[in-house]
Design a protein around this motif. Sequence first.
Motif, PDB file in Angstrom:
ATOM      1  N   GLN A 185      19.598   7.017 -43.388  1.00 11.75           N
ATOM      2  CA  GLN A 185      19.055   8.266 -43.132  1.00 11.75           C
ATOM      3  C   GLN A 185      17.918   8.216 -43.789  1.00 11.75           C
ATOM      4  O   GLN A 185      16.750   8.938 -43.261  1.00 11.75           O
ATOM      5  N   PHE A 186      17.792   7.809 -45.073  1.00 15.01           N
ATOM      6  CA  PHE A 186      16.697   7.910 -45.905  1.00 15.01           C
ATOM      7  C   PHE A 186      15.614   6.871 -45.478  1.00 15.01           C
ATOM      8  O   PHE A 186      14.494   6.795 -45.228  1.00 15.01           O
ATOM      9  N   PHE A 205      19.550  -5.323 -47.916  1.00  7.57           N
ATOM     10  CA  PHE A 205      19.134  -4.853 -49.390  1.00  7.57           C
ATOM     11  C   PHE A 205      20.568  -4.352 -50.023  1.00  7.57           C
ATOM     12  O   PHE A 205      21.027  -3.730 -49.432  1.00  7.57           O
ATOM     13  N   PRO A 206      20.779  -5.042 -51.189  1.00 10.72           N
ATOM     14  CA  PRO A 206      22.117  -4.598 -51.647  1.00 10.72           C
ATOM     15  C   PRO A 206      22.163  -3.208 -52.129  1.00 10.72           C
ATOM     16  O   PRO A 206      23.186  -2.668 -52.165  1.00 10.72           O
ATOM     17  N   SER A 207      21.004  -2.670 -52.416  1.00 11.26           N
ATOM     18  CA  SER A 207      21.201  -1.111 -52.637  1.00 11.26           C
ATOM     19  C   SER A 207      19.719  -0.629 -52.516  1.00 11.26           C
ATOM     20  O   SER A 207      18.743  -1.394 -52.086  1.00 11.26           O
ATOM     21  N   VAL A 208      19.665   0.762 -52.369  1.00 11.90           N
ATOM     22  CA  VAL A 208      18.124   1.266 -51.967  1.00 11.90           C
ATOM     23  C   VAL A 208      17.255   1.098 -53.036  1.00 11.90           C
ATOM     24  O   VAL A 208      16.028   0.789 -52.959  1.00 11.90           O
ATOM     25  N   LYS A 209      17.795   1.233 -54.496  1.00 12.79           N
ATOM     26  CA  LYS A 209      16.759   0.682 -55.627  1.00 12.79           C
ATOM     27  C   LYS A 209      16.040  -0.675 -55.478  1.00 12.79           C
ATOM     28  O   LYS A 209      15.000  -0.857 -55.612  1.00 12.79           O
ATOM     29  N   LYS A 210      17.016  -1.568 -54.870  1.00 11.80           N
ATOM     30  CA  LYS A 210      16.618  -2.774 -54.738  1.00 11.80           C
ATOM     31  C   LYS A 210      15.536  -2.882 -53.596  1.00 11.80           C
ATOM     32  O   LYS A 210      14.361  -3.639 -53.713  1.00 11.80           O
ATOM     33  N   MET A 211      15.666  -2.015 -52.655  1.00 14.61           N
ATOM     34  CA  MET A 211      14.646  -2.027 -51.517  1.00 14.61           C
ATOM     35  C   MET A 211      13.260  -1.453 -51.924  1.00 14.61           C
ATOM     36  O   MET A 211      12.090  -2.006 -51.676  1.00 14.61           O
ATOM     37  N   VAL A 212      13.558  -0.322 -52.755  1.00 13.70           N
ATOM     38  CA  VAL A 212      12.280   0.401 -53.220  1.00 13.70           C
ATOM     39  C   VAL A 212      11.519  -0.464 -54.132  1.00 13.70           C
ATOM     40  O   VAL A 212      10.247  -0.173 -54.225  1.00 13.70           O
ATOM     41  N   TYR A 236       3.747   3.353 -48.869  1.00 13.64           N
ATOM     42  CA  TYR A 236       4.390   4.602 -48.628  1.00 13.64           C
ATOM     43  C   TYR A 236       5.284   4.728 -49.973  1.00 13.64           C
ATOM     44  O   TYR A 236       5.419   5.871 -50.488  1.00 13.64           O
ATOM     45  N   ILE A 237       6.171   4.038 -50.315  1.00 12.31           N
ATOM     46  CA  ILE A 237       7.014   3.902 -51.408  1.00 12.31           C
ATOM     47  C   ILE A 237       6.377   4.116 -52.811  1.00 12.31           C
ATOM     48  O   ILE A 237       7.029   4.610 -53.447  1.00 12.31           O
ATOM     49  N   HIS A 238       5.183   3.706 -52.887  1.00 14.50           N
ATOM     50  CA  HIS A 238       4.435   3.617 -54.016  1.00 14.50           C
ATOM     51  C   HIS A 238       3.290   4.675 -54.114  1.00 14.50           C
ATOM     52  O   HIS A 238       2.584   5.084 -55.102  1.00 14.50           O
ATOM     53  N   TYR A 239       3.276   5.630 -52.856  1.00 18.17           N
ATOM     54  CA  TYR A 239       2.411   6.762 -52.921  1.00 18.17           C
ATOM     55  C   TYR A 239       2.503   7.704 -53.841  1.00 18.17           C
ATOM     56  O   TYR A 239       3.765   8.099 -53.893  1.00 18.17           O
ATOM     57  N   SER A 240       1.526   8.094 -54.350  1.00 21.47           N
ATOM     58  CA  SER A 240       1.893   9.242 -55.515  1.00 21.47           C
ATOM     59  C   SER A 240       1.777  10.409 -54.853  1.00 21.47           C
ATOM     60  O   SER A 240       0.522  11.010 -54.437  1.00 21.47           O
ATOM     61  N   PHE A 241       2.669  11.281 -55.036  1.00 25.01           N
ATOM     62  CA  PHE A 241       2.737  12.734 -54.272  1.00 25.01           C
ATOM     63  C   PHE A 241       1.945  13.639 -54.942  1.00 25.01           C
ATOM     64  O   PHE A 241       2.004  13.705 -56.089  1.00 25.01           O
ATOM     65  N   ASP A 242       1.020  14.300 -54.405  1.00 23.64           N
ATOM     66  CA  ASP A 242       0.315  15.504 -54.816  1.00 23.64           C
ATOM     67  C   ASP A 242       0.462  16.809 -54.078  1.00 23.64           C
ATOM     68  O   ASP A 242       0.372  16.911 -53.038  1.00 23.64           O
ATOM     69  N   LEU A 243       1.207  17.671 -54.854  1.00 20.72           N
ATOM     70  CA  LEU A 243       1.743  18.953 -54.408  1.00 20.72           C
ATOM     71  C   LEU A 243       0.626  19.623 -53.639  1.00 20.72           C
ATOM     72  O   LEU A 243       0.754  20.451 -52.642  1.00 20.72           O
TER      73      LEU A 243
ATOM     74  N   PHE B 181       8.462  12.694 -60.775  1.00 21.31           N
ATOM     75  CA  PHE B 181       8.467  11.380 -60.277  1.00 21.31           C
ATOM     76  C   PHE B 181       7.821  11.292 -58.985  1.00 21.31           C
ATOM     77  O   PHE B 181       8.220  11.443 -57.933  1.00 21.31           O
ATOM     78  N   PRO B 182       6.459  10.940 -59.208  1.00 21.68           N
ATOM     79  CA  PRO B 182       5.547  11.224 -57.975  1.00 21.68           C
ATOM     80  C   PRO B 182       5.625  10.395 -57.135  1.00 21.68           C
ATOM     81  O   PRO B 182       5.109  10.454 -55.855  1.00 21.68           O
ATOM     82  N   SER B 183       6.383   9.161 -57.079  1.00 26.40           N
ATOM     83  CA  SER B 183       6.373   8.157 -55.824  1.00 26.40           C
ATOM     84  C   SER B 183       7.953   7.910 -55.940  1.00 26.40           C
ATOM     85  O   SER B 183       8.761   8.094 -56.705  1.00 26.40           O
ATOM     86  N   ILE B 184       8.310   7.378 -54.490  1.00 29.21           N
ATOM     87  CA  ILE B 184       9.738   7.044 -54.153  1.00 29.21           C
ATOM     88  C   ILE B 184      10.226   5.845 -55.308  1.00 29.21           C
ATOM     89  O   ILE B 184      11.270   6.114 -55.928  1.00 29.21           O
ATOM     90  N   GLN B 185       9.387   5.144 -55.485  1.00 25.18           N
ATOM     91  CA  GLN B 185       9.514   3.933 -56.672  1.00 25.18           C
ATOM     92  C   GLN B 185       9.897   4.587 -57.945  1.00 25.18           C
ATOM     93  O   GLN B 185      10.899   4.056 -58.398  1.00 25.18           O
ATOM     94  N   HIS B 186       9.142   5.454 -58.187  1.00 26.88           N
ATOM     95  CA  HIS B 186       9.310   6.203 -59.799  1.00 26.88           C
ATOM     96  C   HIS B 186      10.650   6.738 -59.721  1.00 26.88           C
ATOM     97  O   HIS B 186      11.427   6.681 -60.746  1.00 26.88           O
TER      98      HIS B 186
END
Lengths: 249, 222
Positions: A185-186, A205-212, A236-243, B181-186
């Motif tokens: 789902q994630f 991938f053995p874990s979600v963390k490994k994938m990320v 996308y995984i490294h995209y920095s979220f901005d509220l 933690f601003p990204s999924i990776q963080h």
Amino acid sequence: SVACCSSSRPCLAEPHNSFHLPQERKRTHILVDSREITSGSEVISSLRAIHGLEVEVCPLNGCDYIVSNRMVVERRSKSEMLNINKNKFIDQIQHLQSMFERICMIVEKDRAKPGDTSRMFRRTKSYDSLLTALISAGIRILFSSCPEETAELLKELSLLEQRKNVGIQVPTVVNANSHKWDALQFYLSIPNISYITALNMCHQFPSVKKMVNSSPQELSMCAQVTHQKAEEIHSYIHYSFDLQMLPKP
Amino acid sequence: MERSLPDGTGPIYVPLGHIVACERWRGSQLAQEMQGKIKLAFEEGLTPVDFYLSNRSCILYVTEADLVAGKGYRKRLVQIRNSSHLQGIVLVEKTQMSEQYFPAAQKFTVLDLGMVLLPVCSQKEAASLIIQLVHEQAKEPSKNPFLRKKRAQLSEPSLLQTVQQIPGVGKVKAPLLLQKFPSIQHLSNASMQELEHVVGQAAAQRIHTFFTQSSDSAPRAL
């Protein structure tokens, strides 16, 4: 027969489990959208009964059939193609293009309804222009006379893809009360990801963390996607979220 | 103007908006239907090609009789398939008589050769389809809706959705987590202690487990 169109696909490493001897080769898998249970029950039963394919019904969210790691197949009746809502159709094809490398359309002849003696289909200019636009965008079109023939074409397509080493190799069933299910789902919530790509991530991938934390190269190999798609997922995984960027409700 | 090679698959010059047709189509219904709507130039010795839409794309026309007669038409298709610079579009007369041979022709053309195949009922239908193909090729690629790129979407709403898929995280916790933690990776690399600063201990545990647990482990306890 002669090999089909030159593969423009970047050289991806093959999945680890693709080196089976021919006699123990896995059965061919096809994913079917749950909506097709009502409209395409004959297709599904033909795939299972006549062709012995492993058919898994999943919520594919607008994709009719997934026959490989990269190919989606849309099934349309000829009458639908003749009286199409063009804007809606364009949106749908663009949606598929955002997720899949290859798209194929199967145009199926409508079943003759009892009492309906001679309703001839008049080919229209808009039908021709739709076909030519699809062709020049590289979308393949196949014509079928009945659901059984559609099933046969789907089988041929998935075998062809399997021969090109992009066949579906992972188990297609995910237990609803497992960590794999949560992970699926994630992964499915990542923009422009197909169901089969998410399934591949789940299993490779053995874990979600490994994938990320994986590199675009690792993503491309495990998720079985092009390098371009892998870069897209990576950013996308490294995209920095901005509220501040959230649309106001 | 370049001359075609003896095998007929050599480069051919096609002026914009024209079709170069093989001499044998002169006077046919197909040619008559097209004339007036599009400029047709006849040339000798184009075999195996029937029509050139441009110097890169051509049409191979398989008649009802060809289809019924057997597999002879296939040789022409293969010849075009093997020429590196030509894209072949195959038009097949699919009529009541030839219908039964169509599936095999389609399988060979599309699945084995990877060429485009379009069925037509008559030469009249073929004429309007060919004209449409010429129009399509003359168009700017950006005018084709299926080639238009979709606008890039903002990642923020998607990221919220993705984070909400983590067990125990809903609409309230998702933005809190992403602010810290601003990204999924963080987020995936956050320690239990760091997570506890943002959400409660139980939620922190579930998030940490979600990321680190091996996917091969047993079904989770409910």
